[in-house]
Design a protein around this motif. Structure first.
Motif, PDB file in Angstrom:
ATOM      1  N   VAL A  74      15.778   1.143  12.684  1.00  0.00           N
ATOM      2  CA  VAL A  74      17.127   1.376  13.202  1.00  0.00           C
ATOM      3  C   VAL A  74      17.525   2.844  13.086  1.00  0.00           C
ATOM      4  CG1 VAL A  74      19.574   0.765  12.950  1.00  0.00           C
ATOM      5  CG2 VAL A  74      17.810  -0.995  12.697  1.00  0.00           C
ATOM      6  N   CYS A  75      17.416   3.409  11.866  1.00  0.00           N
ATOM      7  CA  CYS A  75      17.896   4.777  11.638  1.00  0.00           C
ATOM      8  C   CYS A  75      16.783   5.791  11.403  1.00  0.00           C
ATOM      9  CB  CYS A  75      18.861   4.806  10.465  1.00  0.00           C
ATOM     10  SG  CYS A  75      18.075   4.584   8.845  1.00  0.00           S
ATOM     11  N   LYS A  76      15.547   5.315  11.300  1.00  0.00           N
ATOM     12  CA  LYS A  76      14.367   6.159  11.019  1.00  0.00           C
ATOM     13  C   LYS A  76      14.406   6.773   9.620  1.00  0.00           C
ATOM     14  CE  LYS A  76      13.114   5.448  15.257  1.00  0.00           C
ATOM     15  NZ  LYS A  76      13.370   4.070  15.538  1.00  0.00           N
ATOM     16  N   GLY A  77      15.202   6.181   8.743  1.00  0.00           N
ATOM     17  CA  GLY A  77      15.313   6.650   7.368  1.00  0.00           C
ATOM     18  C   GLY A  77      14.246   6.055   6.467  1.00  0.00           C
ATOM     19  N   PRO A  78      14.190   6.522   5.219  1.00  0.00           N
ATOM     20  CA  PRO A  78      13.191   6.046   4.260  1.00  0.00           C
ATOM     21  C   PRO A  78      13.450   4.607   3.827  1.00  0.00           C
ATOM     22  CG  PRO A  78      14.761   7.468   3.160  1.00  0.00           C
ATOM     23  CD  PRO A  78      15.094   7.510   4.631  1.00  0.00           C
ATOM     24  N   LEU A  79      12.378   3.964   3.399  1.00  0.00           N
ATOM     25  CA  LEU A  79      12.452   2.594   2.913  1.00  0.00           C
ATOM     26  C   LEU A  79      12.012   2.544   1.455  1.00  0.00           C
ATOM     27  CD1 LEU A  79      10.775   0.896   5.978  1.00  0.00           C
ATOM     28  CD2 LEU A  79      13.187   0.730   5.364  1.00  0.00           C
ATOM     29  N   GLU A  80      12.593   1.629   0.708  1.00  0.00           N
ATOM     30  CA  GLU A  80      12.197   1.382  -0.686  1.00  0.00           C
ATOM     31  C   GLU A  80      11.557   0.000  -0.746  1.00  0.00           C
ATOM     32  OE1 GLU A  80      15.316   1.584  -3.612  1.00  0.00           O
ATOM     33  OE2 GLU A  80      16.359   3.075  -2.416  1.00  0.00           O
ATOM     34  N   TRP A  81      10.483  -0.105  -1.504  1.00  0.00           N
ATOM     35  CA  TRP A  81       9.845  -1.403  -1.697  1.00  0.00           C
ATOM     36  C   TRP A  81      10.494  -2.082  -2.890  1.00  0.00           C
ATOM     37  CZ3 TRP A  81       4.786  -2.369  -4.638  1.00  0.00           C
ATOM     38  CH2 TRP A  81       4.405  -3.698  -4.534  1.00  0.00           C
ATOM     39  N   SER A 128      10.175  -7.323  -6.411  1.00  0.00           N
ATOM     40  CA  SER A 128      10.650  -8.635  -6.854  1.00  0.00           C
ATOM     41  C   SER A 128      11.086  -9.524  -5.689  1.00  0.00           C
ATOM     42  CB  SER A 128      11.800  -8.479  -7.845  1.00  0.00           C
ATOM     43  OG  SER A 128      12.885  -7.805  -7.225  1.00  0.00           O
ATOM     44  N   ALA A 129      11.606  -8.910  -4.628  1.00  0.00           N
ATOM     45  CA  ALA A 129      12.053  -9.671  -3.462  1.00  0.00           C
ATOM     46  C   ALA A 129      11.043  -9.628  -2.324  1.00  0.00           C
ATOM     47  CB  ALA A 129      13.394  -9.133  -2.975  1.00  0.00           C
ATOM     48  N   ASN A 130       9.989  -8.837  -2.482  1.00  0.00           N
ATOM     49  CA  ASN A 130       8.965  -8.647  -1.457  1.00  0.00           C
ATOM     50  C   ASN A 130       9.601  -8.218  -0.133  1.00  0.00           C
ATOM     51  OD1 ASN A 130       6.217  -8.483  -0.998  1.00  0.00           O
ATOM     52  ND2 ASN A 130       6.150 -10.485  -0.029  1.00  0.00           N
ATOM     53  N   GLU A 131      10.387  -7.133  -0.229  1.00  0.00           N
ATOM     54  CA  GLU A 131      11.112  -6.609   0.919  1.00  0.00           C
ATOM     55  C   GLU A 131      11.048  -5.086   0.939  1.00  0.00           C
ATOM     56  OE1 GLU A 131      14.820  -9.660   1.421  1.00  0.00           O
ATOM     57  OE2 GLU A 131      15.012  -8.134  -0.122  1.00  0.00           O
ATOM     58  N   LEU A 132      11.266  -4.533   2.116  1.00  0.00           N
ATOM     59  CA  LEU A 132      11.462  -3.097   2.277  1.00  0.00           C
ATOM     60  C   LEU A 132      12.937  -2.899   2.588  1.00  0.00           C
ATOM     61  CD1 LEU A 132       8.337  -2.139   4.394  1.00  0.00           C
ATOM     62  CD2 LEU A 132       8.693  -1.781   1.946  1.00  0.00           C
ATOM     63  N   VAL A 133      13.588  -2.043   1.816  1.00  0.00           N
ATOM     64  CA  VAL A 133      15.034  -1.879   1.903  1.00  0.00           C
ATOM     65  C   VAL A 133      15.399  -0.518   2.474  1.00  0.00           C
ATOM     66  CG1 VAL A 133      17.137  -1.692   0.505  1.00  0.00           C
ATOM     67  CG2 VAL A 133      15.452  -3.459  -0.004  1.00  0.00           C
ATOM     68  N   CYS A 134      16.325  -0.537   3.431  1.00  0.00           N
ATOM     69  CA  CYS A 134      16.933   0.690   3.951  1.00  0.00           C
ATOM     70  C   CYS A 134      18.364   0.723   3.436  1.00  0.00           C
ATOM     71  CB  CYS A 134      16.913   0.716   5.477  1.00  0.00           C
ATOM     72  SG  CYS A 134      17.764   2.160   6.150  1.00  0.00           S
ATOM     73  N   ASN A 186       0.837  -1.195   0.000  1.00  0.00           N
ATOM     74  CA  ASN A 186       0.000   0.000   0.000  1.00  0.00           C
ATOM     75  C   ASN A 186       0.878   1.253   0.000  1.00  0.00           C
ATOM     76  OD1 ASN A 186      -1.539   2.234   0.937  1.00  0.00           O
ATOM     77  ND2 ASN A 186      -3.022   0.848   1.851  1.00  0.00           N
ATOM     78  N   PRO A 187       0.727   2.141  -0.986  1.00  0.00           N
ATOM     79  CA  PRO A 187       1.562   3.348  -1.054  1.00  0.00           C
ATOM     80  C   PRO A 187       1.441   4.248   0.181  1.00  0.00           C
ATOM     81  CG  PRO A 187       0.345   3.053  -3.097  1.00  0.00           C
ATOM     82  CD  PRO A 187      -0.165   2.022  -2.134  1.00  0.00           C
ATOM     83  N   LYS A 188       0.256   4.320   0.771  1.00  0.00           N
ATOM     84  CA  LYS A 188       0.071   5.138   1.981  1.00  0.00           C
ATOM     85  C   LYS A 188       0.867   4.563   3.153  1.00  0.00           C
ATOM     86  CE  LYS A 188      -2.746   8.311   0.539  1.00  0.00           C
ATOM     87  NZ  LYS A 188      -2.366   9.689   0.480  1.00  0.00           N
ATOM     88  N   LEU A 189       0.887   3.240   3.258  1.00  0.00           N
ATOM     89  CA  LEU A 189       1.653   2.599   4.317  1.00  0.00           C
ATOM     90  C   LEU A 189       3.141   2.844   4.113  1.00  0.00           C
ATOM     91  CD1 LEU A 189       1.728   0.788   6.827  1.00  0.00           C
ATOM     92  CD2 LEU A 189       1.696  -1.183   5.295  1.00  0.00           C
ATOM     93  N   LEU A 190       3.591   2.750   2.880  1.00  0.00           N
ATOM     94  CA  LEU A 190       4.998   2.975   2.575  1.00  0.00           C
ATOM     95  C   LEU A 190       5.429   4.402   2.922  1.00  0.00           C
ATOM     96  CD1 LEU A 190       7.533   1.659   1.537  1.00  0.00           C
ATOM     97  CD2 LEU A 190       6.827   2.226  -0.778  1.00  0.00           C
ATOM     98  N   GLU A 191       4.520   5.358   2.790  1.00  0.00           N
ATOM     99  CA  GLU A 191       4.826   6.751   3.131  1.00  0.00           C
ATOM    100  C   GLU A 191       5.113   6.936   4.621  1.00  0.00           C
ATOM    101  OE1 GLU A 191       1.822   9.504   1.854  1.00  0.00           O
ATOM    102  OE2 GLU A 191       1.880   8.764  -0.209  1.00  0.00           O
ATOM    103  N   LEU A 223      19.961  -2.853   5.120  1.00  0.00           N
ATOM    104  CA  LEU A 223      19.116  -3.934   5.601  1.00  0.00           C
ATOM    105  C   LEU A 223      17.870  -4.070   4.740  1.00  0.00           C
ATOM    106  CD1 LEU A 223      19.212  -3.240   9.439  1.00  0.00           C
ATOM    107  CD2 LEU A 223      20.390  -5.082   8.223  1.00  0.00           C
ATOM    108  N   ALA A 224      17.366  -5.294   4.637  1.00  0.00           N
ATOM    109  CA  ALA A 224      16.121  -5.573   3.923  1.00  0.00           C
ATOM    110  C   ALA A 224      15.167  -6.259   4.884  1.00  0.00           C
ATOM    111  CB  ALA A 224      16.384  -6.463   2.715  1.00  0.00           C
TER     112      ALA A 224
END
Length: 61
Positions: free
Chosen positions: A13-20, A23-29, A2-7, A34-35
């Motif tokens: 750990v660092c409170k930084g942004p995450l990328e979805w 293909s790996a079904n992961e959120l990446v910092c 969900n794009p709203k959830l991703l926002e 870390l994924a």
């Protein structure tokens, strides 16, 4: 993912942004290298559940 959830989600750990990474079904910092897995459409935002990214994943090769 969900794009709203991703926002509103940030790296626990660092409170930084995450990328979805669909293909790996992961959120990446990228800052922490870390994924975080997404299981049953729920992001698992626990540092102990995250996996370390390898060099190629960090640098997009």
């Amino acid at each position: 993912m969900n794009p709203k959830l991703l926002e509103i989600l940030v790296c626990p750990v660092c409170k930084g942004p995450l990328e979805w990474k669909k293909s790996a079904n992961e959120l990446v910092c990228r800052a922490c290298r870390l994924a975080y897995p997404i299981r049953d459409d729920i992001p698992v935002m626990l540092p102990e559940e995250a996996r370390a990214l390898n060099f190629d994943e960090i640098h997009g090769k």
